[in-house]
Design an enzyme around this catalytic site. Structure first.
Site, PDB file in Angstrom:
ATOM      1  N   TYR A  23     -39.861  12.036   3.766  1.00 56.21           N
ATOM      2  CA  TYR A  23     -39.288  11.063   4.695  1.00 56.21           C
ATOM      3  C   TYR A  23     -40.137  10.913   5.954  1.00 56.21           C
ATOM      4  CZ  TYR A  23     -34.695  10.116   2.658  1.00 56.21           C
ATOM      5  OH  TYR A  23     -33.681   9.672   1.865  1.00 56.21           O
ATOM      6  N   LYS A  33     -38.375  21.503  -6.878  1.00 51.23           N
ATOM      7  CA  LYS A  33     -39.190  21.104  -8.034  1.00 51.23           C
ATOM      8  C   LYS A  33     -40.446  21.975  -7.986  1.00 51.23           C
ATOM      9  CE  LYS A  33     -39.968  18.396 -11.610  1.00 51.23           C
ATOM     10  NZ  LYS A  33     -39.139  18.433 -12.842  1.00 51.23           N
ATOM     11  N   ASP A  74     -34.101  18.324 -11.605  1.00 49.48           N
ATOM     12  CA  ASP A  74     -33.636  17.585 -12.797  1.00 49.48           C
ATOM     13  C   ASP A  74     -32.481  18.328 -13.462  1.00 49.48           C
ATOM     14  OD1 ASP A  74     -35.507  19.552 -13.394  1.00 49.48           O
ATOM     15  OD2 ASP A  74     -36.573  18.384 -14.927  1.00 49.48           O
ATOM     16  N   ASP A 131     -30.800  13.570  -0.608  1.00 48.59           N
ATOM     17  CA  ASP A 131     -30.371  12.166  -0.540  1.00 48.59           C
ATOM     18  C   ASP A 131     -29.844  11.730  -1.901  1.00 48.59           C
ATOM     19  OD1 ASP A 131     -30.118   9.505   0.517  1.00 48.59           O
ATOM     20  OD2 ASP A 131     -31.938   8.986  -0.596  1.00 48.59           O
ATOM     21  N   ASP A 157     -25.497  11.549  -3.372  1.00 45.29           N
ATOM     22  CA  ASP A 157     -24.851  10.334  -3.889  1.00 45.29           C
ATOM     23  C   ASP A 157     -24.225  10.622  -5.251  1.00 45.29           C
ATOM     24  OD1 ASP A 157     -25.625   8.788  -1.683  1.00 45.29           O
ATOM     25  OD2 ASP A 157     -26.211   7.081  -2.921  1.00 45.29           O
TER      26      ASP A 157
HETATM   27  C1  IPM Z   1     -28.474   8.588   3.752  1.00 50.76           C
HETATM   28  C2  IPM Z   1     -29.147   7.258   3.642  1.00 50.76           C
HETATM   29  C3  IPM Z   1     -30.422   7.258   4.481  1.00 50.76           C
HETATM   30  C4  IPM Z   1     -31.325   8.340   3.914  1.00 50.76           C
HETATM   31  C5  IPM Z   1     -31.151   5.922   4.560  1.00 50.76           C
HETATM   32  C6  IPM Z   1     -30.251   4.830   5.074  1.00 50.76           C
HETATM   33  C7  IPM Z   1     -32.399   6.007   5.393  1.00 50.76           C
HETATM   34  O1  IPM Z   1     -29.405   6.947   2.321  1.00 50.76           O
HETATM   35  O2  IPM Z   1     -28.123   8.984   4.881  1.00 50.76           O
HETATM   36  O3  IPM Z   1     -28.287   9.232   2.723  1.00 50.76           O
HETATM   37  O4  IPM Z   1     -32.070   8.108   2.961  1.00 50.76           O
HETATM   38  O5  IPM Z   1     -31.305   9.443   4.463  1.00 50.76           O
HETATM   39 MG    MG Z   2     -28.558   8.321   0.931  1.00 50.10          MG
END
Ligand code: IPM
Ligand code: MG
Length: 371
Positions: A144, A193, A225, A249, A253
């Site tokens: 990042y 990884k 993975d 990240d 999700d």
């Molecule tokens: C999160 C989001 C951010 C990230 C984006 C919006 C930059 O996806 O907070 O998970 O990738 O960290």
């Molecule tokens: Mg995110």
């Protein structure tokens, strides 16, 4: 002892951000009255709306307001309106710049499958039980924040993204994850990884060395993975998951999906100064202005703020318990509605939640507040 007045900076942002922020603030205000606290709110532009107003996603005045705050509550940023902008002029750059400027290097994302919402999980019923995972995501390093470059060559473009981790960076975030695991079930899964990446080799070596200092914590290392697969096949095996910025990240999700809706998950970002609280979902531009957004991720972020930044455990619990009672009663925003439940809008959900909080009076407890 009465709590000092707490200064909370609000960053409503874009899309559904302002709607869900309004509900979270309403809940905090009711909570303050009920428990006798004083919260001072100050709202600042951030993200796409700040680009429109001030020409940049993180205006200097917004950052200056965040620094001395007791805590920061952020709703959501981004939207198609700004997608065509160069990276520096995108809302997301504002978020990364804010994380960097405040030194927010730890990101905690709790994934809890709440009992009344278990049937929302896409997992088979027998797998959707006992899911309580704390993701500890490193937030200030990795791919990042390394160099991002695109060079134009004779036959097309050549893109580079640099990932960097130092021993010290891994130690900092891992220290938090070990402590968290110690305070929970004592199980830490470190995800990397290391079979391919140099950054992961430093990561694994550091976590392995640190494990000797935490005899009460059972440490396990997983490749990312495999971790993705295990999260779907047997999520109940996890307690605390420690991972890098990029993997965190993606996997968080996935974790949110297990809970039934990304709209339900709060987060906290920690650094040397004020912590930042935000739901992990985005600004959902297609839902904006329709009063259909789910404010729960922001409300739970606000509850987390009360607990983690202000030490207000009872207050946080009163919000979380009222939410669960509302879910039991079948009050749901459209994203989590199921047959037989009552579909309500974002604002109405907030009203019902406040009524639910008020229904269980905390008055007797207020009397012993000063004890
Ligand atoms: C999160 C989001 C951010 C990230 C984006 C919006 C930059 O996806 O907070 O998970 O990738 O960290
Ligand atoms: Mg995110």
């Amino acid at each position: 002892m009465a709590l000092e007045k707490k200064k909370i900076v609000l960053l409503p942002g874009d899309g559904i951000g302002p709607e869900i922020m309004r509900v979270a603030v309403r809940v905090l205000q009711d909570c303050a009255v009920e428990f006798g606290h004083q919260f001072e709110f100050a709202e600042f532009p951030f993200g796409g709306s700040a680009i429109d107003q001030a020409g940049e996603p993180l205006p200097a005045t917004t950052l200056a307001a965040c620094r001395p705050a007791d805590a920061i509550l952020l709703a959501a940023i981004g939207g198609p309106k700004w997608d065509a902008q160069p990276p520096a002029k995108r809302p997301e750059s504002g978020l990364l710049a804010l994380r960097k400027a405040l030194g927010l290097y730890i990101n905690l994302r709790p994934i809890d499958v709440r009992a009344p919402l278990r049937s929302l999980s896409p997992l088979r019923a027998d797998r959707a039980v006992d899911i309580h995972i704390d993701f500890v995501r490193e937030l200030a390093g990795d791919i990042y924040f390394g160099e991002h470059r695109v060079e134009v060559g004779a036959h097309g473009e050549r893109a580079t993204d640099v990932a960097i981790y130092t021993t010290a960076e891994v130690e900092s975030v891992a220290t938090y994850a070990f402590a968290r695991a110690q305070a929970r079930k004592g199980h830490l899964a470190s995800v990397d990884k290391a079979n391919v990446l140099a950054t992961s080799q430093v990561w694994r070596k550091t976590v392995t060395r640190m494990a000797a200092d935490y005899p009460g914590v059972k440490v396990e290392h997983l490749y990312v993975d495999n971790a993705a697969m295990q999260l779907v096949l047997a999520p109940a095996q996890f307690d605390v998951i420690l991972t890098s910025n990029m993997f965190g990240d993606i996997l968080s999700d996935l974790g949110a999906a297990l809970a039934g809706s990304i709209g339900l998950i709060p987060s906290m970002s920690i650094g040397p100064g004020p912590s930042l609280y935000e739901p992990i979902h985005g600004s959902a531009p297609t839902l904006a202005g329709k009063d259909v957004a789910n404010p729960v991720g922001t409300i739970l972020s606000a509850a987390m703020m009360l607990r983690e930044s202000f030490g207000l455990e009872r207050e946080a619990r009163s919000i979380e318990a009222a939410l669960d009672r509302l879910f039991e009663k079948g009050i749901r925003t459209p994203d989590i509605a199921e047959p037989g439940t009552t579909r309500v809008g974002c604002a109405e959900f907030g009203e019902q939640l406040c009524a639910e909080m008020a229904a269980v009076s905390h008055q007797p407890k207020r009397a012993d507040h000063g004890a």
